[in-house]
Design a protein around this motif. Structure first.
Motif, short mmCIF file in Angstrom:
data_model
loop_
_atom_site.label_atom_id
_atom_site.label_comp_id
_atom_site.label_asym_id
_atom_site.label_seq_id
_atom_site.Cartn_x
_atom_site.Cartn_y
_atom_site.Cartn_z
N GLU A 128 2.29 -52.03 0.55
CA GLU A 128 1.37 -52.10 1.69
C GLU A 128 1.46 -50.89 2.60
OE1 GLU A 128 0.14 -55.81 4.42
OE2 GLU A 128 2.25 -55.24 4.61
N HIS A 129 2.65 -50.33 2.78
CA HIS A 129 2.80 -49.20 3.70
C HIS A 129 2.40 -47.86 3.07
CE1 HIS A 129 6.66 -49.07 1.57
NE2 HIS A 129 6.72 -47.80 1.92
N ASN A 130 1.97 -47.87 1.82
CA ASN A 130 1.47 -46.66 1.17
C ASN A 130 -0.04 -46.56 1.49
OD1 ASN A 130 0.87 -44.50 -0.49
ND2 ASN A 130 1.85 -45.37 -2.31
N PHE A 131 -0.31 -46.23 2.75
CA PHE A 131 -1.68 -46.32 3.29
C PHE A 131 -2.69 -45.48 2.52
CE2 PHE A 131 1.11 -47.04 7.05
CZ PHE A 131 0.86 -48.39 7.18
N ARG A 132 -2.31 -44.27 2.14
CA ARG A 132 -3.24 -43.41 1.40
C ARG A 132 -3.69 -44.09 0.11
NH1 ARG A 132 -0.91 -37.28 1.07
NH2 ARG A 132 -2.11 -36.40 2.80
N ALA A 133 -2.71 -44.61 -0.62
CA ALA A 133 -3.03 -45.24 -1.90
C ALA A 133 -3.87 -46.51 -1.68
CB ALA A 133 -1.75 -45.57 -2.66
N VAL A 134 -3.47 -47.34 -0.75
CA VAL A 134 -4.21 -48.58 -0.47
C VAL A 134 -5.66 -48.24 -0.12
CG1 VAL A 134 -4.42 -50.56 1.08
CG2 VAL A 134 -2.17 -49.90 0.21
N ASN A 135 -5.87 -47.27 0.75
CA ASN A 135 -7.23 -46.89 1.14
C ASN A 135 -8.02 -46.34 -0.04
OD1 ASN A 135 -6.92 -47.72 3.78
ND2 ASN A 135 -6.22 -45.72 4.47
N CYS A 136 -7.38 -45.56 -0.88
CA CYS A 136 -8.03 -45.03 -2.08
C CYS A 136 -8.48 -46.17 -2.98
CB CYS A 136 -7.09 -44.08 -2.82
SG CYS A 136 -7.79 -43.38 -4.33
N THR A 160 6.32 -54.95 1.41
CA THR A 160 5.34 -55.92 0.91
C THR A 160 4.51 -55.26 -0.19
OG1 THR A 160 5.24 -57.11 2.99
CG2 THR A 160 3.33 -57.32 1.54
N LEU A 161 4.36 -55.97 -1.29
CA LEU A 161 3.61 -55.47 -2.43
C LEU A 161 2.25 -56.16 -2.48
CD1 LEU A 161 4.03 -53.62 -4.94
CD2 LEU A 161 4.67 -55.69 -6.19
N LEU A 162 1.19 -55.35 -2.44
CA LEU A 162 -0.16 -55.89 -2.55
C LEU A 162 -0.58 -55.88 -4.02
CD1 LEU A 162 -1.95 -53.99 0.37
CD2 LEU A 162 -0.85 -56.24 0.42
N GLN A 163 -1.10 -57.00 -4.48
CA GLN A 163 -1.67 -57.10 -5.82
C GLN A 163 -3.19 -56.95 -5.65
OE1 GLN A 163 0.19 -57.36 -8.54
NE2 GLN A 163 2.13 -57.83 -7.55
N MET A 164 -3.76 -55.99 -6.36
CA MET A 164 -5.19 -55.71 -6.25
C MET A 164 -5.83 -55.74 -7.63
SD MET A 164 -4.97 -52.55 -3.51
CE MET A 164 -6.57 -52.78 -2.73
N LYS A 165 -7.14 -56.02 -7.66
CA LYS A 165 -7.85 -56.00 -8.94
C LYS A 165 -9.29 -55.59 -8.72
CE LYS A 165 -9.08 -60.88 -9.03
NZ LYS A 165 -8.93 -62.14 -9.75
N LYS A 166 -9.89 -55.21 -9.84
CA LYS A 166 -11.29 -54.79 -9.86
C LYS A 166 -11.89 -55.30 -11.16
CE LYS A 166 -14.16 -50.65 -9.91
NZ LYS A 166 -14.22 -49.25 -9.52
N LEU A 167 -13.06 -55.91 -11.08
CA LEU A 167 -13.77 -56.37 -12.27
C LEU A 167 -14.63 -55.22 -12.78
CD1 LEU A 167 -14.91 -59.90 -11.04
CD2 LEU A 167 -12.83 -59.28 -12.30
N LEU A 168 -14.62 -55.04 -14.08
CA LEU A 168 -15.43 -53.96 -14.69
C LEU A 168 -16.74 -54.50 -15.21
CD1 LEU A 168 -12.69 -51.99 -16.66
CD2 LEU A 168 -13.43 -51.72 -14.31
#
Length: 168
Positions: A128-136, A160-168
């Motif tokens: 979560e604190h890796n703001f550049r990556a999260v915003n990207c 804190t680890l954010l789990q993210m996903k994207k549908l293709l």
């Protein structure tokens, strides 16, 4: 398979044994190692660790190049026939960050996940604190579906680890 569009300055090529030293040089300290690699690698990186990790058949590592110069690294992890995870994203040199290379690297990896591996879902985990990556990632359409509190602790600080996903 190499991904390079005709006339493009960018390419994603298979990461080979000749590239191991690049990765070892790019990951320069323990905190960055954890931020980039999670628990997969212990700092300092070694050839043995890299060999062992990428020997898994579901791990597909790539070198990102700009105008034939190595600029980064990324892995696709095939979780299931329709799902790939993006792992260990790295734009190597601090001076190259903020130039759009990370987004280009990710675009190419997402395209590869869909075209080469048949993925319908692409996911990733980012601190979560890796703001550049999260915003990207958010800018590319990835959505957070879970936040794992204090999955890692570095110097007494819970991450804190954010789990993210994207549908293709």
């Amino acid at each position: 398979m190499l991904i390079k569009r005709p006339g493009s300055r960018y390419q994603l090529s298979p990461f080979t044994t000749q590239d191991y030293s690049l990765l070892m040089d790019w990951v320069t300290d323990e905190e960055f190692n954890l931020l980039w690699g999670g628990p997969v690698y212990q700092f300092p990186l070694t050839i043995e660790q890299i060999k062992k990790h990428i020997a898994h058949p579901e791990v597909h590592p790539y070198l990102f190049q700009v105008e034939d110069q190595p600029k980064g690294y990324i892995e696709l992890y095939q979780s299931s026939p329709k799902h790939c995870r993006i792992c260990r994203v790295l734009v190597a040199d601090e001076s190259d960050r903020g130039k759009g290379y990370g987004r280009k690297l990710l675009d190419m990896a997402v395209e590869k996940a869909g075209s080469e591996f048949g993925a319908e879902v692409v996911s990733l985990a980012v601190f979560e604190h890796n703001f550049r990556a999260v915003n990207c990632y958010r800018g590319m359409g990835f959505e957070t579906y879970q936040a794992d509190r204090a999955t890692r602790v570095f110097n007494g600080e819970p991450w804190t680890l954010l789990q993210m996903k994207k549908l293709l």
